[in-house]
Motif scaffolding. Structure first.
Motif, PDB file in Angstrom:
ATOM      1  N   MET A  47      35.185  17.245  44.532  1.00 43.64           N
ATOM      2  CA  MET A  47      36.403  17.668  45.221  1.00 43.64           C
ATOM      3  C   MET A  47      36.086  18.706  46.277  1.00 43.64           C
ATOM      4  N   LEU A  48      37.042  18.869  47.173  1.00 44.01           N
ATOM      5  CA  LEU A  48      37.008  19.918  48.178  1.00 44.01           C
ATOM      6  C   LEU A  48      38.275  20.737  47.990  1.00 44.01           C
ATOM      7  N   ALA A  49      38.114  22.034  47.975  1.00 43.80           N
ATOM      8  CA  ALA A  49      39.273  22.923  47.799  1.00 43.80           C
ATOM      9  C   ALA A  49      39.004  24.197  48.590  1.00 43.80           C
ATOM     10  N   HIS A  50      39.846  25.172  48.406  1.00 41.96           N
ATOM     11  CA  HIS A  50      39.699  26.450  49.096  1.00 41.96           C
ATOM     12  C   HIS A  50      39.748  27.580  48.082  1.00 41.96           C
ATOM     13  N   MET A  51      39.087  28.668  48.438  1.00 46.19           N
ATOM     14  CA  MET A  51      39.111  29.880  47.629  1.00 46.19           C
ATOM     15  C   MET A  51      39.522  31.031  48.512  1.00 46.19           C
ATOM     16  N   ASN A  52      40.301  31.946  47.947  1.00 42.46           N
ATOM     17  CA  ASN A  52      40.507  33.228  48.612  1.00 42.46           C
ATOM     18  C   ASN A  52      39.532  34.206  47.944  1.00 42.46           C
ATOM     19  N   ALA A  53      39.568  35.464  48.347  1.00 40.18           N
ATOM     20  CA  ALA A  53      38.623  36.438  47.794  1.00 40.18           C
ATOM     21  C   ALA A  53      38.773  36.556  46.278  1.00 40.18           C
ATOM     22  N   GLU A  54      39.999  36.526  45.784  1.00 39.57           N
ATOM     23  CA  GLU A  54      40.226  36.639  44.348  1.00 39.57           C
ATOM     24  C   GLU A  54      39.654  35.440  43.599  1.00 39.57           C
ATOM     25  N   ALA A  55      39.863  34.231  44.130  1.00 36.16           N
ATOM     26  CA  ALA A  55      39.351  33.030  43.473  1.00 36.16           C
ATOM     27  C   ALA A  55      37.825  33.029  43.430  1.00 36.16           C
ATOM     28  N   LEU A  56      37.187  33.410  44.537  1.00 34.64           N
ATOM     29  CA  LEU A  56      35.729  33.474  44.558  1.00 34.64           C
ATOM     30  C   LEU A  56      35.227  34.521  43.578  1.00 34.64           C
ATOM     31  N   SER A  57      35.854  35.673  43.562  1.00 32.61           N
ATOM     32  CA  SER A  57      35.446  36.741  42.649  1.00 32.61           C
ATOM     33  C   SER A  57      35.614  36.322  41.186  1.00 32.61           C
ATOM     34  N   LEU A  58      36.747  35.701  40.863  1.00 35.12           N
ATOM     35  CA  LEU A  58      36.974  35.236  39.479  1.00 35.12           C
ATOM     36  C   LEU A  58      35.983  34.155  39.076  1.00 35.12           C
ATOM     37  N   THR A  59      35.669  33.252  40.005  1.00 34.27           N
ATOM     38  CA  THR A  59      34.681  32.209  39.719  1.00 34.27           C
ATOM     39  C   THR A  59      33.329  32.836  39.427  1.00 34.27           C
ATOM     40  N   MET A  60      32.936  33.813  40.234  1.00 32.84           N
ATOM     41  CA  MET A  60      31.669  34.513  40.014  1.00 32.84           C
ATOM     42  C   MET A  60      31.658  35.234  38.675  1.00 32.84           C
ATOM     43  N   ALA A  61      32.738  35.912  38.341  1.00 31.00           N
ATOM     44  CA  ALA A  61      32.801  36.739  37.137  1.00 31.00           C
ATOM     45  C   ALA A  61      32.899  35.925  35.850  1.00 31.00           C
ATOM     46  N   THR A  62      33.622  34.796  35.894  1.00 30.39           N
ATOM     47  CA  THR A  62      33.909  34.054  34.663  1.00 30.39           C
ATOM     48  C   THR A  62      33.059  32.806  34.457  1.00 30.39           C
ATOM     49  N   GLY A  63      32.484  32.273  35.536  1.00 28.23           N
ATOM     50  CA  GLY A  63      31.749  31.016  35.429  1.00 28.23           C
ATOM     51  C   GLY A  63      32.671  29.812  35.296  1.00 28.23           C
ATOM     52  N   GLU A  64      33.953  30.011  35.533  1.00 27.52           N
ATOM     53  CA  GLU A  64      34.951  28.930  35.534  1.00 27.52           C
ATOM     54  C   GLU A  64      35.527  28.846  36.944  1.00 27.52           C
ATOM     55  N   ALA A  65      35.714  27.618  37.446  1.00 25.29           N
ATOM     56  CA  ALA A  65      36.193  27.444  38.816  1.00 25.29           C
ATOM     57  C   ALA A  65      37.635  27.893  38.978  1.00 25.29           C
ATOM     58  N   HIS A  66      37.860  28.713  39.971  1.00 20.71           N
ATOM     59  CA  HIS A  66      39.186  29.165  40.387  1.00 20.71           C
ATOM     60  C   HIS A  66      39.339  28.830  41.868  1.00 20.71           C
ATOM     61  N   TYR A  67      40.522  28.427  42.254  1.00 26.08           N
ATOM     62  CA  TYR A  67      40.793  28.038  43.632  1.00 26.08           C
ATOM     63  C   TYR A  67      42.084  28.677  44.103  1.00 26.08           C
ATOM     64  N   TYR A  68      42.366  28.484  45.396  1.00 25.82           N
ATOM     65  CA  TYR A  68      43.637  28.900  45.960  1.00 25.82           C
ATOM     66  C   TYR A  68      44.318  27.652  46.493  1.00 25.82           C
ATOM     67  N   SER A  69      45.502  27.366  45.991  1.00 22.48           N
ATOM     68  CA  SER A  69      46.266  26.203  46.429  1.00 22.48           C
ATOM     69  C   SER A  69      47.028  26.548  47.708  1.00 22.48           C
ATOM     70  N   ARG A  70      46.698  25.854  48.788  1.00 27.01           N
ATOM     71  CA  ARG A  70      47.403  26.089  50.050  1.00 27.01           C
ATOM     72  C   ARG A  70      48.837  25.582  49.966  1.00 27.01           C
ATOM     73  N   SER A  71      49.062  24.469  49.244  1.00 25.70           N
ATOM     74  CA  SER A  71      50.421  23.920  49.161  1.00 25.70           C
ATOM     75  C   SER A  71      51.338  24.789  48.307  1.00 25.70           C
ATOM     76  N   ARG A  72      50.810  25.330  47.209  1.00 30.60           N
ATOM     77  CA  ARG A  72      51.617  26.175  46.324  1.00 30.60           C
ATOM     78  C   ARG A  72      51.522  27.651  46.668  1.00 30.60           C
ATOM     79  N   LYS A  73      50.567  27.977  47.547  1.00 26.46           N
ATOM     80  CA  LYS A  73      50.305  29.368  47.924  1.00 26.46           C
ATOM     81  C   LYS A  73      50.075  30.236  46.686  1.00 26.46           C
TER      82      LYS A  73
END
Length: 157
Positions: A47-73
């Protein structure tokens, strides 16, 4: 109370950005960075998705993928609703630090796409003819592994 936005370094020049060891992601005007998720074992693009700073930081910290939904904001943890989680084993950033690839192991049915398929890239665009209103996509054979309506209800994802 909202959490503060994670602070990342800012590269001072192109050499530091491209050859340095400091993580200095270049988020776009909307505060997002493009992320491609690939299967850790096969390198299949999931898949292709987007991350904001929080999503990237959470992914780094937890080892679980976090993203930012542009449609749901909104921030979202992959698999939180569906159970189709992504355990991250590696994160790579490109040369100018404006895109990341995450290598993941899928949980649940192994489907990464909200349509129920393994990959979001389940159709091909024909080569050898110019684009037109009659251009038809071809399916790759990646059949749904779950019923999206049963998992997500009326929402697409």
């Amino acid at each position: 109370m909202t959490e503060p936005t994670p602070a990342f370094a800012t590269a001072t020049d192109a050499h530091e950005l491209e050859e340095g060891t400091v993580l200095a992601p270049r988020f776009d005007a909307n505060g997002l960075i493009t992320c491609v998720a690939v299967d850790a074992a096969t390198n299949e693009i999931l898949m292709l998705a987007h991350m904001n700073a929080e999503a990237l930081s959470l992914t780094m910290a937890t080892g679980e993928a976090h993203y930012y939904s542009r449609s749901r904001k909104a921030l979202w943890k992959k698999g939180e609703t569906s159970g189709h989680t992504q355990k991250v084993s590696e994160i790579r950033i490109d040369c100018d630090q404006d895109a990341v690839i995450i290598k993941v192991t899928m949980g649940g049915t192994g489907a990464a796409c909200h349509t129920g398929r393994r990959s979001c890239f389940y159709r091909t665009i024909p080569l050898g003819a110019p684009a037109s209103a009659d251009t038809k996509l071809a399916f790759t054979g990646d059949e749904p592994r779950f019923d999206p309506k049963a998992v997500y209800g009326k929402h697409e994802h």
